[in-house]
Design a protein around this motif. Structure first.
Motif, mmCIF file in Angstrom:
data_model
loop_
_atom_site.group_PDB
_atom_site.id
_atom_site.type_symbol
_atom_site.label_atom_id
_atom_site.label_comp_id
_atom_site.label_asym_id
_atom_site.label_seq_id
_atom_site.Cartn_x
_atom_site.Cartn_y
_atom_site.Cartn_z
ATOM 1 N N LEU A 34 0.854 -1.191 0.000
ATOM 2 C CA LEU A 34 0.000 0.000 0.000
ATOM 3 C C LEU A 34 0.889 1.240 0.000
ATOM 4 C CD1 LEU A 34 -1.546 -2.051 2.445
ATOM 5 C CD2 LEU A 34 -3.262 -0.674 1.307
ATOM 6 N N ASP A 35 0.554 2.198 -0.845
ATOM 7 C CA ASP A 35 1.314 3.447 -0.840
ATOM 8 C C ASP A 35 0.675 4.417 0.154
ATOM 9 O OD1 ASP A 35 -0.871 4.658 -2.099
ATOM 10 O OD2 ASP A 35 0.137 4.893 -4.021
ATOM 11 N N GLY A 36 1.234 5.601 0.264
ATOM 12 C CA GLY A 36 0.768 6.575 1.242
ATOM 13 C C GLY A 36 -0.626 7.106 0.998
ATOM 14 N N THR A 37 -1.171 6.902 -0.195
ATOM 15 C CA THR A 37 -2.514 7.401 -0.496
ATOM 16 C C THR A 37 -3.564 6.301 -0.506
ATOM 17 O OG1 THR A 37 -2.178 7.210 -2.883
ATOM 18 C CG2 THR A 37 -1.594 9.319 -1.855
ATOM 19 N N GLY A 38 -3.158 5.078 -0.151
ATOM 20 C CA GLY A 38 -4.110 3.983 -0.057
ATOM 21 C C GLY A 38 -4.227 3.101 -1.279
ATOM 22 N N ASN A 39 -3.475 3.403 -2.339
ATOM 23 C CA ASN A 39 -3.475 2.511 -3.499
ATOM 24 C C ASN A 39 -2.781 1.214 -3.118
ATOM 25 O OD1 ASN A 39 -4.670 4.331 -5.393
ATOM 26 N ND2 ASN A 39 -2.731 5.446 -5.400
ATOM 27 N N ALA A 40 -3.260 0.106 -3.644
ATOM 28 C CA ALA A 40 -2.720 -1.200 -3.289
ATOM 29 C C ALA A 40 -2.353 -1.997 -4.531
ATOM 30 C CB ALA A 40 -3.746 -1.979 -2.474
ATOM 31 N N ALA A 41 -1.319 -2.827 -4.377
ATOM 32 C CA ALA A 41 -0.922 -3.767 -5.423
ATOM 33 C C ALA A 41 -0.584 -5.084 -4.746
ATOM 34 C CB ALA A 41 0.284 -3.252 -6.204
ATOM 35 N N THR A 42 -1.143 -6.163 -5.250
ATOM 36 C CA THR A 42 -0.782 -7.473 -4.738
ATOM 37 C C THR A 42 0.371 -7.992 -5.587
ATOM 38 O OG1 THR A 42 -2.413 -8.535 -6.145
ATOM 39 C CG2 THR A 42 -3.085 -8.029 -3.896
ATOM 40 N N GLY A 43 1.176 -8.830 -4.982
ATOM 41 C CA GLY A 43 2.304 -9.334 -5.748
ATOM 42 C C GLY A 43 2.996 -10.502 -5.095
ATOM 43 N N CYS A 44 3.969 -10.990 -5.817
ATOM 44 C CA CYS A 44 4.819 -12.054 -5.285
ATOM 45 C C CYS A 44 5.741 -11.444 -4.225
ATOM 46 C CB CYS A 44 5.621 -12.711 -6.416
ATOM 47 S SG CYS A 44 6.900 -11.673 -7.152
ATOM 48 N N GLU A 45 6.340 -12.273 -3.439
ATOM 49 C CA GLU A 45 7.216 -11.814 -2.365
ATOM 50 C C GLU A 45 8.381 -10.986 -2.925
ATOM 51 O OE1 GLU A 45 9.852 -14.050 1.059
ATOM 52 O OE2 GLU A 45 8.007 -15.006 0.366
ATOM 53 N N HIS A 46 8.967 -11.438 -4.017
ATOM 54 C CA HIS A 46 10.121 -10.775 -4.642
ATOM 55 C C HIS A 46 9.780 -9.356 -5.088
ATOM 56 C CE1 HIS A 46 13.590 -10.255 -7.278
ATOM 57 N NE2 HIS A 46 12.770 -10.017 -8.289
ATOM 58 N N HIS A 47 8.740 -9.201 -5.877
ATOM 59 C CA HIS A 47 8.379 -7.875 -6.378
ATOM 60 C C HIS A 47 7.743 -7.015 -5.285
ATOM 61 C CE1 HIS A 47 8.753 -9.828 -10.437
ATOM 62 N NE2 HIS A 47 9.607 -8.819 -10.465
ATOM 63 N N GLY A 48 7.103 -7.642 -4.314
ATOM 64 C CA GLY A 48 6.594 -6.891 -3.175
ATOM 65 C C GLY A 48 7.724 -6.209 -2.420
ATOM 66 N N ALA A 49 8.831 -6.917 -2.212
ATOM 67 C CA ALA A 49 9.996 -6.331 -1.533
ATOM 68 C C ALA A 49 10.585 -5.195 -2.357
ATOM 69 C CB ALA A 49 11.049 -7.410 -1.287
ATOM 70 N N ARG A 50 10.693 -5.381 -3.666
ATOM 71 C CA ARG A 50 11.247 -4.341 -4.530
ATOM 72 C C ARG A 50 10.359 -3.104 -4.556
ATOM 73 N NH1 ARG A 50 14.475 -5.987 -9.511
ATOM 74 N NH2 ARG A 50 16.048 -7.308 -8.595
ATOM 75 N N MET A 51 9.041 -3.304 -4.588
ATOM 76 C CA MET A 51 8.119 -2.172 -4.582
ATOM 77 C C MET A 51 8.184 -1.445 -3.240
ATOM 78 S SD MET A 51 4.019 -2.050 -5.278
ATOM 79 C CE MET A 51 4.084 -1.886 -7.048
ATOM 80 N N LEU A 52 8.209 -2.196 -2.155
ATOM 81 C CA LEU A 52 8.291 -1.600 -0.829
ATOM 82 C C LEU A 52 9.548 -0.754 -0.689
ATOM 83 C CD1 LEU A 52 6.899 -1.468 1.956
ATOM 84 C CD2 LEU A 52 8.255 -3.468 2.596
ATOM 85 N N ALA A 53 10.656 -1.219 -1.222
ATOM 86 C CA ALA A 53 11.919 -0.476 -1.158
ATOM 87 C C ALA A 53 11.886 0.785 -2.009
ATOM 88 C CB ALA A 53 13.076 -1.376 -1.613
ATOM 89 N N SER A 54 11.022 0.834 -3.006
ATOM 90 C CA SER A 54 11.030 1.927 -3.977
ATOM 91 C C SER A 54 10.018 3.031 -3.706
ATOM 92 C CB SER A 54 10.785 1.357 -5.379
ATOM 93 O OG SER A 54 11.808 0.435 -5.730
ATOM 94 N N ILE A 55 9.065 2.812 -2.825
ATOM 95 C CA ILE A 55 8.010 3.803 -2.592
ATOM 96 C C ILE A 55 8.104 4.332 -1.167
ATOM 97 C CG2 ILE A 55 5.527 4.210 -2.506
ATOM 98 C CD1 ILE A 55 5.198 1.970 -4.544
ATOM 99 N N ASP A 56 8.408 5.629 -1.052
ATOM 100 C CA ASP A 56 8.445 6.263 0.263
ATOM 101 C C ASP A 56 7.089 6.158 0.936
ATOM 102 O OD1 ASP A 56 11.001 7.118 0.704
ATOM 103 O OD2 ASP A 56 10.666 9.187 0.071
ATOM 104 N N GLY A 57 7.091 5.749 2.188
ATOM 105 C CA GLY A 57 5.855 5.680 2.951
ATOM 106 C C GLY A 57 4.997 4.466 2.671
ATOM 107 N N ALA A 58 5.484 3.540 1.855
ATOM 108 C CA ALA A 58 4.707 2.331 1.564
ATOM 109 C C ALA A 58 4.705 1.411 2.782
ATOM 110 C CB ALA A 58 5.283 1.599 0.362
ATOM 111 N N ARG A 59 3.698 0.570 2.822
ATOM 112 C CA ARG A 59 3.646 -0.451 3.869
ATOM 113 C C ARG A 59 3.204 -1.768 3.238
ATOM 114 N NH1 ARG A 59 -1.128 2.435 4.415
ATOM 115 N NH2 ARG A 59 -2.940 1.190 5.000
ATOM 116 N N ILE A 60 3.427 -2.831 3.977
ATOM 117 C CA ILE A 60 3.139 -4.162 3.445
ATOM 118 C C ILE A 60 2.130 -4.859 4.336
ATOM 119 C CG2 ILE A 60 5.067 -5.250 4.660
ATOM 120 C CD1 ILE A 60 5.496 -6.946 2.072
ATOM 121 N N GLU A 61 1.264 -5.632 3.712
ATOM 122 C CA GLU A 61 0.287 -6.442 4.433
ATOM 123 C C GLU A 61 0.399 -7.879 3.960
ATOM 124 O OE1 GLU A 61 -3.592 -4.742 3.945
ATOM 125 O OE2 GLU A 61 -3.131 -3.093 5.316
ATOM 126 N N PRO A 62 0.062 -8.820 4.829
ATOM 127 C CA PRO A 62 0.123 -10.229 4.440
ATOM 128 C C PRO A 62 -0.847 -10.551 3.312
ATOM 129 C CG PRO A 62 -0.136 -10.006 6.820
ATOM 130 C CD PRO A 62 -0.337 -8.645 6.225
#
Length: 105
Positions: A34-62
């Motif tokens: 989830l980004d800081g404005t509430g947009n969400a993307a589901t993904g594999c563990e690998h790309h989820g980690a890469r997206m989390l590292a690339s977006i300021d203020g992002a968070r991860i959910e199971p």
């Protein structure tokens, strides 16, 4: 992450950046980013980690894989933002991983 995401090629999770050439690893609904404005993307563990590292203020959910969010969060700490662009020098704090920025100087 836009409201109308760019369509992914077949076989790629929605967390995979269109310019990231790496393949998905595991189920495409392993985590949700989830980004800081509430947009969400589901993904594999690998790309989820890469997206989390690339977006300021992002968070991860199971997602569907037990422990994937925890592993992706840990991996994201050592991944540089937009790591698929490694051909240019990275010296600014915003270009380094959280782990690199946490090292004592």
């Amino acid at each position: 992450m836009d409201q109308d995401p760019v369509p992914q090629p077949a076989g790629r999770c929605t967390a995979a950046h269109i310019e990231d050439p790496t393949p998905c690893q595991g189920p495409h609904d392993a985590v949700t980013i989830l980004d800081g404005t509430g947009n969400a993307a589901t993904g594999c563990e690998h790309h989820g980690a890469r997206m989390l590292a690339s977006i300021d203020g992002a968070r991860i959910e199971p997602g569907s894989v037990v422990g994937a969010a925890t592993r992706a969060f840990a991996a994201a700490q050592t991944i540089r933002p937009f790591c698929w662009y490694e051909d240019s020098p990275r010296t600014e704090p915003s270009q380094l991983s959280h782990a690199e920025n946490a090292r004592p100087v």
